[in-house]
Design a protein around this motif. Structure first.
Motif, PDB file in Angstrom:
ATOM      1  N   VAL A  30      73.719  30.974  49.612  1.00  0.00           N
ATOM      2  CA  VAL A  30      72.691  31.392  48.672  1.00  0.00           C
ATOM      3  C   VAL A  30      73.353  31.619  47.329  1.00  0.00           C
ATOM      4  CG1 VAL A  30      70.973  33.157  48.157  1.00  0.00           C
ATOM      5  CG2 VAL A  30      71.405  32.481  50.520  1.00  0.00           C
ATOM      6  N   THR A  31      72.801  31.036  46.321  1.00  0.00           N
ATOM      7  CA  THR A  31      73.333  31.247  44.979  1.00  0.00           C
ATOM      8  C   THR A  31      72.821  32.583  44.465  1.00  0.00           C
ATOM      9  OG1 THR A  31      71.466  30.085  44.011  1.00  0.00           O
ATOM     10  CG2 THR A  31      73.433  28.778  44.467  1.00  0.00           C
ATOM     11  N   PRO A  32      73.665  33.349  43.796  1.00  0.00           N
ATOM     12  CA  PRO A  32      73.221  34.655  43.300  1.00  0.00           C
ATOM     13  C   PRO A  32      72.185  34.496  42.207  1.00  0.00           C
ATOM     14  CG  PRO A  32      75.435  34.165  42.528  1.00  0.00           C
ATOM     15  CD  PRO A  32      75.054  33.071  43.469  1.00  0.00           C
ATOM     16  N   GLU A  33      71.276  35.437  42.187  1.00  0.00           N
ATOM     17  CA  GLU A  33      70.228  35.414  41.172  1.00  0.00           C
ATOM     18  C   GLU A  33      70.812  35.848  39.839  1.00  0.00           C
ATOM     19  OE1 GLU A  33      66.784  37.622  42.265  1.00  0.00           O
ATOM     20  OE2 GLU A  33      66.860  36.928  44.339  1.00  0.00           O
ATOM     21  N   PRO A  34      70.280  35.344  38.749  1.00  0.00           N
ATOM     22  CA  PRO A  34      70.790  35.768  37.441  1.00  0.00           C
ATOM     23  C   PRO A  34      70.473  37.244  37.205  1.00  0.00           C
ATOM     24  CG  PRO A  34      68.931  34.246  37.192  1.00  0.00           C
ATOM     25  CD  PRO A  34      69.252  34.335  38.654  1.00  0.00           C
ATOM     26  N   GLY A  35      71.412  37.938  36.597  1.00  0.00           N
ATOM     27  CA  GLY A  35      71.218  39.355  36.312  1.00  0.00           C
ATOM     28  C   GLY A  35      71.752  40.267  37.397  1.00  0.00           C
ATOM     29  N   LEU A  36      72.332  39.717  38.447  1.00  0.00           N
ATOM     30  CA  LEU A  36      72.862  40.547  39.529  1.00  0.00           C
ATOM     31  C   LEU A  36      74.383  40.646  39.478  1.00  0.00           C
ATOM     32  CD1 LEU A  36      70.701  39.416  42.580  1.00  0.00           C
ATOM     33  CD2 LEU A  36      70.439  41.438  41.177  1.00  0.00           C
ATOM     34  N   GLU A  37      74.959  40.410  38.309  1.00  0.00           N
ATOM     35  CA  GLU A  37      76.420  40.471  38.190  1.00  0.00           C
ATOM     36  C   GLU A  37      76.943  41.899  38.303  1.00  0.00           C
ATOM     37  OE1 GLU A  37      74.609  39.049  35.470  1.00  0.00           O
ATOM     38  OE2 GLU A  37      74.640  37.087  36.427  1.00  0.00           O
ATOM     39  N   ASN A  38      76.152  42.874  37.898  1.00  0.00           N
ATOM     40  CA  ASN A  38      76.596  44.268  37.864  1.00  0.00           C
ATOM     41  C   ASN A  38      76.213  45.040  39.117  1.00  0.00           C
ATOM     42  OD1 ASN A  38      77.609  43.807  35.312  1.00  0.00           O
ATOM     43  ND2 ASN A  38      75.720  44.411  34.302  1.00  0.00           N
ATOM     44  N   VAL A  39      76.003  44.374  40.218  1.00  0.00           N
ATOM     45  CA  VAL A  39      75.622  45.035  41.455  1.00  0.00           C
ATOM     46  C   VAL A  39      76.846  45.714  42.058  1.00  0.00           C
ATOM     47  CG1 VAL A  39      74.742  44.661  43.771  1.00  0.00           C
ATOM     48  CG2 VAL A  39      73.790  43.376  41.878  1.00  0.00           C
ATOM     49  N   GLU A  40      76.662  46.975  42.474  1.00  0.00           N
ATOM     50  CA  GLU A  40      77.759  47.735  43.054  1.00  0.00           C
ATOM     51  C   GLU A  40      77.988  47.325  44.500  1.00  0.00           C
ATOM     52  OE1 GLU A  40      77.939  52.068  41.420  1.00  0.00           O
ATOM     53  OE2 GLU A  40      75.872  51.584  41.968  1.00  0.00           O
ATOM     54  N   SER A  41      79.221  47.439  44.922  1.00  0.00           N
ATOM     55  CA  SER A  41      79.522  47.129  46.317  1.00  0.00           C
ATOM     56  C   SER A  41      79.129  48.322  47.192  1.00  0.00           C
ATOM     57  CB  SER A  41      81.010  46.828  46.497  1.00  0.00           C
ATOM     58  OG  SER A  41      81.764  47.999  46.285  1.00  0.00           O
ATOM     59  N   ILE A  42      79.035  48.085  48.456  1.00  0.00           N
ATOM     60  CA  ILE A  42      78.656  49.142  49.399  1.00  0.00           C
ATOM     61  C   ILE A  42      79.710  50.244  49.403  1.00  0.00           C
ATOM     62  CG2 ILE A  42      78.311  49.639  51.838  1.00  0.00           C
ATOM     63  CD1 ILE A  42      77.041  46.892  52.105  1.00  0.00           C
ATOM     64  N   GLN A  43      80.975  49.865  49.276  1.00  0.00           N
ATOM     65  CA  GLN A  43      82.037  50.872  49.261  1.00  0.00           C
ATOM     66  C   GLN A  43      81.896  51.803  48.065  1.00  0.00           C
ATOM     67  OE1 GLN A  43      82.657  47.576  49.689  1.00  0.00           O
ATOM     68  NE2 GLN A  43      83.317  47.522  51.816  1.00  0.00           N
ATOM     69  N   ASP A  44      81.541  51.234  46.891  1.00  0.00           N
ATOM     70  CA  ASP A  44      81.352  52.075  45.706  1.00  0.00           C
ATOM     71  C   ASP A  44      80.181  53.033  45.883  1.00  0.00           C
ATOM     72  OD1 ASP A  44      83.445  50.736  44.497  1.00  0.00           O
ATOM     73  OD2 ASP A  44      82.144  49.344  43.394  1.00  0.00           O
ATOM     74  N   ILE A  45      79.104  52.531  46.461  1.00  0.00           N
ATOM     75  CA  ILE A  45      77.934  53.368  46.689  1.00  0.00           C
ATOM     76  C   ILE A  45      78.259  54.494  47.662  1.00  0.00           C
ATOM     77  CG2 ILE A  45      75.599  53.402  47.645  1.00  0.00           C
ATOM     78  CD1 ILE A  45      75.303  50.522  46.579  1.00  0.00           C
ATOM     79  N   LEU A  46      78.986  54.177  48.743  1.00  0.00           N
ATOM     80  CA  LEU A  46      79.364  55.205  49.716  1.00  0.00           C
ATOM     81  C   LEU A  46      80.296  56.236  49.103  1.00  0.00           C
ATOM     82  CD1 LEU A  46      79.865  53.068  52.941  1.00  0.00           C
ATOM     83  CD2 LEU A  46      77.998  54.619  52.425  1.00  0.00           C
ATOM     84  N   ALA A  47      81.226  55.782  48.257  1.00  0.00           N
ATOM     85  CA  ALA A  47      82.147  56.719  47.605  1.00  0.00           C
ATOM     86  C   ALA A  47      81.383  57.670  46.690  1.00  0.00           C
ATOM     87  CB  ALA A  47      83.204  55.949  46.820  1.00  0.00           C
ATOM     88  N   LYS A  48      80.409  57.142  45.938  1.00  0.00           N
ATOM     89  CA  LYS A  48      79.605  58.006  45.069  1.00  0.00           C
ATOM     90  C   LYS A  48      78.797  59.003  45.883  1.00  0.00           C
ATOM     91  CE  LYS A  48      78.916  54.965  41.102  1.00  0.00           C
ATOM     92  NZ  LYS A  48      77.916  54.218  40.320  1.00  0.00           N
TER      93      LYS A  48
END
Length: 126
Positions: A39-57
Motif C-alpha cells: 500500500v502506498t502511503p497517503e499524502p500528508g501522513l509523513e508526520n505520523v508517530e510510531s507506536i513506540q513513540d505513542i506508548l512512551a508518551k
C-alpha cells in the motif's frame, strides 16, 4: 444418517484445494506479487508517530499523573496530621450530679429526662 454416509475426505467448497503435483514454490508470492500488494502511503501522513513513540508518551503521562496523585495524598495527610495536633477550642466539662448518661444512645442528659432509673434510659430511648 450413519457414519458411512459422511465422506470426510471430500474437500468442501470453501477450502482451497492444493494440487499435490504443483510445486510449492509456485504457491508462494514472488517479488512482483509483493510489489502489487504493498500500500502506498497517503499524502500528508509523513508526520505520523510510531507506536513506540505513542506508548512512551502515554507512559510518561501516566507517571506524571501518579506523581501528582502522590503529592496530593501527601498534602492531604499533612493537613489531617496538622488538624489532629491542634488543641481543641472547646473545654470538656465532667458530668454533673444533675446529669446522667443514657445506656442506649450514650448522650449526657439532665436528670429530668430520665425515664427508667434501673436501665438508665432517657425519655427518647425508653
Amino acid at each position: 444418517m450413519s457414519a458411512d454416509d459422511i465422506d470426510i475426505d471430500d474437500p468442501s467448497e470453501d477450502e482451497d484445494v492444493v494440487d499435490e503435483d504443483e510445486p510449492i514454490e509456485d504457491l508462494e508470492p514472488n517479488a512482483d506479487d509483493l510489489a502489487e500488494s504493498t500500500v502506498t502511503p497517503e499524502p500528508g501522513l509523513e508526520n505520523v508517530e510510531s507506536i513506540q513513540d505513542i506508548l512512551a508518551k502515554q507512559e510518561s503521562q501516566e507517571e506524571q499523573v501518579a506523581a501528582a496523585e502522590e503529592e496530593d495524598d501527601a498534602a492531604l495527610a499533612a493537613m489531617v496530621r496538622d488538624e489532629r495536633l491542634e488543641p481543641t477550642e472547646s473545654r470538656v466539662v465532667p458530668i454533673q450530679e444533675t446529669e446522667f448518661t443514657c445506656k442506649r444512645c450514650f448522650l449526657v442528659k439532665h436528670r429530668s429526662q430520665l425515664a427508667d432509673k434501673k436501665k438508665m434510659l432517657c425519655r427518647d430511648c425508653a
